[in-house]
Design a protein around this motif. Structure first.
Motif, short mmCIF file in Angstrom:
data_model
loop_
_atom_site.label_atom_id
_atom_site.label_comp_id
_atom_site.label_asym_id
_atom_site.label_seq_id
_atom_site.Cartn_x
_atom_site.Cartn_y
_atom_site.Cartn_z
N VAL A 130 0.66 -1.16 0.06
CA VAL A 130 0.15 0.02 -0.08
C VAL A 130 0.95 1.25 0.00
N VAL A 131 1.99 1.30 0.59
CA VAL A 131 2.89 2.42 0.75
C VAL A 131 3.36 2.52 -0.90
N GLU A 132 3.64 1.72 -1.48
CA GLU A 132 4.10 1.97 -3.01
C GLU A 132 2.80 2.27 -3.70
N ALA A 133 1.68 1.51 -3.36
CA ALA A 133 0.34 2.29 -4.16
C ALA A 133 -0.05 3.67 -4.07
N ALA A 145 9.36 6.71 2.99
CA ALA A 145 8.33 5.78 2.62
C ALA A 145 8.87 4.28 3.06
N GLN A 146 10.41 3.99 3.17
CA GLN A 146 11.10 3.06 3.94
C GLN A 146 10.83 3.06 5.34
N GLU A 183 5.62 11.65 3.50
CA GLU A 183 5.79 12.43 4.38
C GLU A 183 4.22 13.12 4.86
N GLU A 184 3.06 13.08 4.11
CA GLU A 184 1.96 13.27 4.30
C GLU A 184 1.16 12.04 5.23
#
Length: 342
Positions: A210-213, A223-224, A330-331
């Protein structure tokens, strides 16, 4: 055995295409533009050694379009949010010689997440779980990209629910026969007694999807950090629930030197959740990935603010028809700090 691939997208198309190429009998089940492209031109399966044009593989759009046989194996490869509808549609279908698919045919859950097997066992007597380690992409109708080699993927298989306990006994003749066919079709297919342990381990890895998406990529530091925090929450939840899971090291060892990304000019493999947003699929699997850990966390009193926020962000992306990259890491981190979700 004949393999009915229910959901012939990235994973299902890769499995069905490779089985067909190896001489196994296969029927692909698809819908919409993908079905039309498969029916008109066959499946284009792009692998590191070239493009396989499989224009003679049978394809159907509905369960009613195929007459089931006693030697059929149903391979469920839809996203979890589509599982119940697919299971209900196929379980009651008649099988030649008498009985229904739910009574007579094995069903293999080649899916991410850990709830599909329990859903299937309500409707099918013989259910097999598969831990799917198969990087692949389906963005265009009639096309699937599977960029790994020397094996196309690792499919860890075992019977589900055949003994006392949540993990099952795993190993039987049907599992071995399916694994043998998969091994002859460019897959690594170990048969294990604890397939759900592997699937829970894979679940932790899928928390990054979901982070990638939502962010468009999971490569930058912010993100990591989200990925690491979501996995730490997930491990804490599984430990509190007393659920065993394969370690990241075990999964890495399984695929090291066997399921490795190969250079494919112009092709970049993306996660399944990224693909759902990119295709405008109208749904996403996050409720059954990150959401599974949120559910268990609430049951066992373990806070899961990161996974809850990621789950909420995925739902919002679907509601607003966002493409991948609609929010920055960041958001998302700011939402978590503010306690917006969870």
């Amino acid at each position: 055995m004949r393999y009915i691939i229910i959901g012939s997208g990235a994973v299902g198309g890769s499995i069905g295409g490779r089985l067909h190429e190896s001489g196994r009998s296969v029927v692909l089940v698809a819908r919409g533009a993908h079905f039309e492209a498969l029916r008109a031109n066959g499946l284009r399966l792009m692998v590191p050694t070239g493009t396989l044009t499989l224009d003679d593989v049978p394809v159907v759009a509905r369960p009613e379009d195929v007459e089931l046989r006693a030697d059929d194996v149903l391979v469920l490869a839809v996203k979890t949010q589509d599982s119940v509808a697919a299971l209900d549609a196929w379980a009651a279908r008649p099988v030649a010689g008498g009985g229904t698919a739910g009574e007579r045919l094995p069903l293999v859950c080649a899916q991410n997440g850990v709830v599909n097997e329990r859903l299937a066992l309500r409707r099918f007597r013989e259910v097999y779980g598969v831990c799917v380690i198969l990087p692949s992409t389906h963005l265009n109708p009639g096309e699937v990209v599977a960029p790994c080699g020397p094996y196309t993927g690792a499919l860890v298989i075992g019977r589900y629910g055949s003994a006392v306990g949540r993990y099952g006994t795993g190993v039987d003749d049907t599992a071995r026969r399916i694994a043998d066919d998969l091994e002859k079709a460019h897959f690594l297919a170990p048969v294990v007694a604890d397939v759900m342990r592997w699937k829970y381990g894979k679940l932790l890895g899928n928390l990054a999807n979901v982070v990638e998406a939502v962010c468009g990529s999971a490569a930058d530091a912010a993100a990591q950090d989200l990925v690491a925090r979501s996995k730490a929450e997930g491990a804490a939840v599984l430990d509190a629930a007393g659920i065993a899971y394969a370690s990241g090291a075990e999964i890495t060892e399984l695929r090291s030197g066997t399921v490795e990304p190969q250079p494919m000019p112009g092709e970049r493999t993306r996660g399944s959740s990224w693909q759902s947003l990119a295709r405008g699929a109208g749904s996403i699997e996050t409720d059954y990935l990150n959401g599974e850990l949120v559910l268990l966390g609430r049951e066992h009193g373990v806070p899961t603010p990161v996974n809850a926020a990621l789950q909420d962000a995925a739902r919002q992306s679907v509601r607003q028809s966002r493409e991948p990259g609609g929010l920055t890491a960041e958001e998302l981190s700011g939402r978590i700090a503010a306690g917006v979700a969870g």
